[in-house]
Design a protein around this motif. Sequence first.
Motif, PDB file in Angstrom:
ATOM      1  N   SER A 369      -7.246  17.458 -30.758  1.00 52.45           N
ATOM      2  CA  SER A 369      -8.668  17.536 -30.765  1.00 52.45           C
ATOM      3  C   SER A 369      -9.419  16.242 -30.519  1.00 52.45           C
ATOM      4  O   SER A 369     -10.284  16.233 -29.776  1.00 52.45           O
ATOM      5  N   ILE A 372      -8.822  15.586 -27.101  1.00 55.89           N
ATOM      6  CA  ILE A 372      -9.885  16.425 -26.177  1.00 55.89           C
ATOM      7  C   ILE A 372     -11.154  15.863 -25.882  1.00 55.89           C
ATOM      8  O   ILE A 372     -11.829  15.831 -24.820  1.00 55.89           O
ATOM      9  N   ASN A 373     -11.795  15.209 -26.993  1.00 56.70           N
ATOM     10  CA  ASN A 373     -12.798  14.404 -26.990  1.00 56.70           C
ATOM     11  C   ASN A 373     -12.981  13.536 -25.886  1.00 56.70           C
ATOM     12  O   ASN A 373     -13.788  13.209 -25.065  1.00 56.70           O
ATOM     13  N   GLN A 376     -12.957  14.960 -22.546  1.00 55.64           N
ATOM     14  CA  GLN A 376     -14.210  15.491 -22.274  1.00 55.64           C
ATOM     15  C   GLN A 376     -14.853  14.302 -21.525  1.00 55.64           C
ATOM     16  O   GLN A 376     -15.499  14.648 -20.503  1.00 55.64           O
ATOM     17  N   GLN A 378     -13.736  11.746 -20.307  1.00 48.67           N
ATOM     18  CA  GLN A 378     -13.042  11.372 -18.998  1.00 48.67           C
ATOM     19  C   GLN A 378     -13.381  12.593 -17.952  1.00 48.67           C
ATOM     20  O   GLN A 378     -13.641  12.275 -16.726  1.00 48.67           O
ATOM     21  N   VAL A 379     -13.570  13.633 -18.319  1.00 54.70           N
ATOM     22  CA  VAL A 379     -13.722  14.825 -17.539  1.00 54.70           C
ATOM     23  C   VAL A 379     -15.057  14.635 -16.605  1.00 54.70           C
ATOM     24  O   VAL A 379     -15.359  15.021 -15.536  1.00 54.70           O
ATOM     25  N   GLU A 380     -16.089  14.475 -17.691  1.00 48.57           N
ATOM     26  CA  GLU A 380     -17.223  14.091 -17.045  1.00 48.57           C
ATOM     27  C   GLU A 380     -17.380  13.189 -16.131  1.00 48.57           C
ATOM     28  O   GLU A 380     -18.128  13.138 -15.118  1.00 48.57           O
ATOM     29  N   SER A 383     -16.128  14.540 -12.967  1.00 47.74           N
ATOM     30  CA  SER A 383     -16.772  15.640 -12.368  1.00 47.74           C
ATOM     31  C   SER A 383     -17.352  15.337 -11.001  1.00 47.74           C
ATOM     32  O   SER A 383     -17.261  16.085  -9.790  1.00 47.74           O
TER      33      SER A 383
END
Length: 731
Positions: A369, A372-373, A376, A378-380, A383
């Motif tokens: 978890s 994951i944060n 996230q 990194q995902v942003e 994007s």
Amino acid sequence: MSVYIWGTTPSQEETATPKQITINFQITKVSCGEEHMLFLSNTNQLYALGTNNYGVLGIGSDDYSERSLTPQLIQSNIIDMDCGWNHNISLNINNNAFVWGKVLNDITQPKQIGQSIRYIKCGARHTMMINNKNQLYAIGANDSGQCGIQNTKRISEVTHVMDNVLTVACGVSHSLIKINQQLLACGSNNLGQLGIQGIKNTFKPLLVDIPKVDQIAAGNHSAAISSGNLYIWGSGCFGTLTKPTLFLPDIVDVKINGTLGLGVDTQGQLYSWGSNVNGELGVGDTQTRTEAVKVLKNIQHFGVGINYAIAISRPPQPVTTEKEYLAKTLQIESDERSALEKINRELKSKFVELEQCNSDLRKLLDVKSEDINTLQAQVENYSGTLANQESQIKDLKQQCQRHQTFQKDAISKLEKYEEFIDELENQLKIKNEEIDGLTNQLQNFKDSLKQYQDDETSQLNQFKNQLTELTEQLNYEQQVNEQLVEQYSKERESFQQRGVLIQQYEFEIGNLQSQNKTLASQTSSSLQQHQKLSEGLTIANHRIESLQTQNAKLMQELSLLRTSIYSDLQKPQALEVQTIIGLNKELTELNNQLQNKLREKDAEILKLKSQLGNLGTLKESRQSLSSQMKTSQCQNQLSQQNLNIPRKQKQESPNGKTIQELLESAHKHAKYMKKILKSSENFESDTPSPKKKLEFSKENSFIKNDSLSEVRERLNKLQQNRQLYEQKLRI
């Protein structure tokens, strides 16, 4: 597997009921021709059986007398085949098509005619094929348009018909073509077999009004299976159907050949319809029926010939008892139960393993978890980069689509190029054959040219020899001509010397002409005398004829007198006998005198005739003399024309005689004419005139009127004496 056959079979047996035969291999397909059959085994072996018409058995000969009553192996690695009436076609595992029999000429062994073929079919006298690109090709008879080509002549090469074809059926003189779910027909429609009203035949395939088609067949009539229902149309024992008509339900396979048709339903029941002249319906008789009849059950494969049919049954299922069946079912149930228990135990063990895995996963989730944060975040961050990449991906997709379209076009062009290359290869083969033929012709021409050159050289040598001979002869003739020129010059000099003599010859010729005139006057006078003599001769002939008649009369009187004298001589009177003898002597003397006078007259007549002959010779001699004078004049004229000197100085004959010889002959004839004239003068002096002749004949005639009267008086006296003598005898 059982094999049944009926009708007039290829072995020339006739049976109206199915007869079982033995085949030693498993059959997967059978096809029938006019008097032969083809079998395809489960090992892809192709066999033939029947009569070898036009080489249909494929054994290397076309002898009709050869007949095989057992299947003969022809080819291997075959996946499909079909029969026409007197030809066949086969397809091997490499999708190559082969034909044999009466295709165009008699082909006694399989011959390849196509590549990349997926479907094949034979009609009575034509053949059709479909390649892997669904293109339809045809070869064979096209007199009714059955090949779908605008040409009534027989198609001698494989020819493209149309594209997008799924399957095809070939009949006797028409064809059925399936495109998608539609059915087309072409060829003859004389029996309504096209299923199209209002046309006689068509070279262009036309649409047939029928629902969705699954399978088609053709013979002298047509058939199609649509959703398990069998439709037929055309002419048969059921009448003439001008459009597709429902005939049988639940049909899965159908075949037609000529007027005979067979079909099998979902249960393996075999039906037959059509002609039954030879018992080909297989129902035990030859009676015609208007509806389909049942023949055999449990049929898997079948074939239709012109006057016969064949069927192969399904393989038999194993037969078991009720106990064996129950034991087998219990065994199956126990096996299934044990298998289920085993599966249950395996599932329980896996469930425990799954629970342990679940706990492990939860721990991992807690750990992950946090990850994951971070992810996230990194995902942003990524994007934005992903949006840019998506736009790039869209561009790449468009480029890929373009490349795909380009690739498709390239593939289509490549296919066209391959077809073009195939055509070029065929043309190259044809050109190579033509080149071989031309090379053979060229070699023949070279041989003939060499022979011609040899002949020409031999003739040239002959001509050279002849030319040498001619040149030698020409030289010889030139020498002879030179000698002749010398002789001619010498003769010309002699002619000039003779010119002096010609004047003398002309003077003598003038004398001869004057003599000729005198002779002409003499001959005219002699002709007049000849006419007078001929008149006297006619008078003498008349006188002789009168004397001959008088002589005949006297002879008759003498004969009568002799008879009377002979009768009187028999009488005893001596005086009368002496008088009669005296009279008889006198009569004989008179008769002798008459005969002597007649001889003298005959001699005079002969003398007159000889004198007349002398006059004829005199006339002929005059004519010959005149002709010789004319020839001498002609010779004189010709001699004057031949030499270029004056007329008075030339006298040479055209006959090659010299002038001296002509003058000598003229002198001889002149002497001869003088002799003839002297003889004619003597003849005139010796020969009396006709008047004198007549007088002489009258004076010297031995028969005078006085002598005749005296004879008659004597005869009268003798008769009187005879009468007196008879009277005396009576007294």
